[in-house]
Design an enzyme around this catalytic site. Structure first.
Site, short mmCIF file in Angstrom:
data_model
loop_
_atom_site.label_atom_id
_atom_site.label_comp_id
_atom_site.label_asym_id
_atom_site.label_seq_id
_atom_site.Cartn_x
_atom_site.Cartn_y
_atom_site.Cartn_z
N ARG A 82 1.00 -9.50 13.24
CA ARG A 82 0.50 -8.29 12.58
C ARG A 82 -0.70 -8.61 11.68
NH1 ARG A 82 5.23 -5.84 9.53
NH2 ARG A 82 3.79 -4.16 9.07
N ARG A 84 -7.82 2.29 11.01
CA ARG A 84 -7.52 0.88 11.30
C ARG A 84 -8.64 0.17 12.03
NH1 ARG A 84 -1.68 -0.39 11.25
NH2 ARG A 84 -0.64 1.58 10.92
N ARG A 92 11.75 -13.09 3.02
CA ARG A 92 12.67 -12.03 2.64
C ARG A 92 13.97 -12.10 3.45
NH1 ARG A 92 10.16 -6.14 2.47
NH2 ARG A 92 8.59 -7.36 1.39
N ARG A 116 15.33 -9.67 8.87
CA ARG A 116 15.08 -8.57 9.82
C ARG A 116 14.13 -9.05 10.91
NH1 ARG A 116 13.17 -3.68 6.20
NH2 ARG A 116 11.63 -3.89 7.84
N LYS A 148 0.81 -1.22 0.00
CA LYS A 148 0.00 0.00 0.00
C LYS A 148 0.84 1.27 0.00
CE LYS A 148 -2.15 -0.39 3.88
NZ LYS A 148 -1.49 -1.55 4.45
#
Ligand SMILES: [Zn+2]
Length: 223
Positions: A178, A95, A134, A167, A20
């Site tokens: 999340r 949210r 990732r 990370r 986004k």
């Protein structure tokens, strides 16, 4: 590009990691309108030491959620500035349903036109793979994905042999947390805005350039 404006508020809705932010930046630029994120608003208020910033700073430093009234004051302040008159793109806000209801009130005062909500539809499993796979090179910052774009030698950068690291915020448990928070708090907004007839779906798993093109087409459509 000359500012042609959007003439309304545009809300980007979708889970974390759906791209986004990148899309919002590009679409905002194409229309010559501001790209608004609450993170930027907080940072600006804190660095300018405004009353809102002074209230928000200790809360953020404790890692707690900034209360709705404070977030909404910042949003209202931001969209009351002259550069927001021709519309803007909101990224990562609202949210929750209470935030969306409060935002509706604020927008009704400023715009005659309903907002447009762009919903980034993603496949949750695919999104998990994209995010948790990732790895970043510790030397040159090159980005790999152990599933879709693996290095030739596992754990090592093709270019400089640097160690590939994950990370902390891309660990599986963090991402899953999340996404679960999104499903619980933010997902209900999809129905909320669909009922209002202002929501349009876009395939968030398509290639980034295709997503940009689709969003531009959606926004150009009459309702
Ligand atoms: Zn490297």
């Amino acid at each position: 590009m000359a500012a042609k404006g959007l003439g309304r508020a545009v809300i980007f809705l979708g889970p974390p990691g759906a791209g986004k932010g990148t899309q919002a930046r590009q679409i905002a630029e194409a229309y010559g309108v501001p790209h608004l994120s609450t993170g930027d608003m907080f940072r600006e208020h804190v660095s300018r030491g405004t009353p809102l910033g002074l209230r928000a700073k200790p809360i953020m430093e404790r890692g707690e959620l900034v209360p709705d009234d404070l977030v909404l004051s910042m949003v209202e302040d931001r969209i009351s500035r002259p550069d927001s008159v021709g519309g803007f793109i909101l990224d990562g806000f609202p949210r929750t349903i209470p935030q969306a209801e409060a935002l509706d009130e604020i927008l009704r005062k400023r715009f005659k036109t309903d907002p447009s909500v762009v919903h980034f539809v993603v496949d949750k499993n695919q999104l998990m793979r994209r995010l948790t796979g990732r790895r970043t090179c510790g030397i040159g910052g090159e980005i790999y994905n152990i599933y879709d774009h693996p290095p030739k030698v596992p754990g090592r950068c093709d270019r400089d042999g640097g160690e590939l690291i994950q990370r902390p915020d891309e660990r599986e448990d963090v991402i899953a947390g999340r996404l679960a928070a999104y499903e619980r708090q933010t997902r209900p907004l999809v129905d909320y805005y669909r009922r209002q007839g202002v929501l349009k779906d876009v395939d968030g798993m398509a290639a980034p350039e295709a997503v940009t093109k689709n969003v531009l087409e959606l926004l150009a459509q009459k309702k």
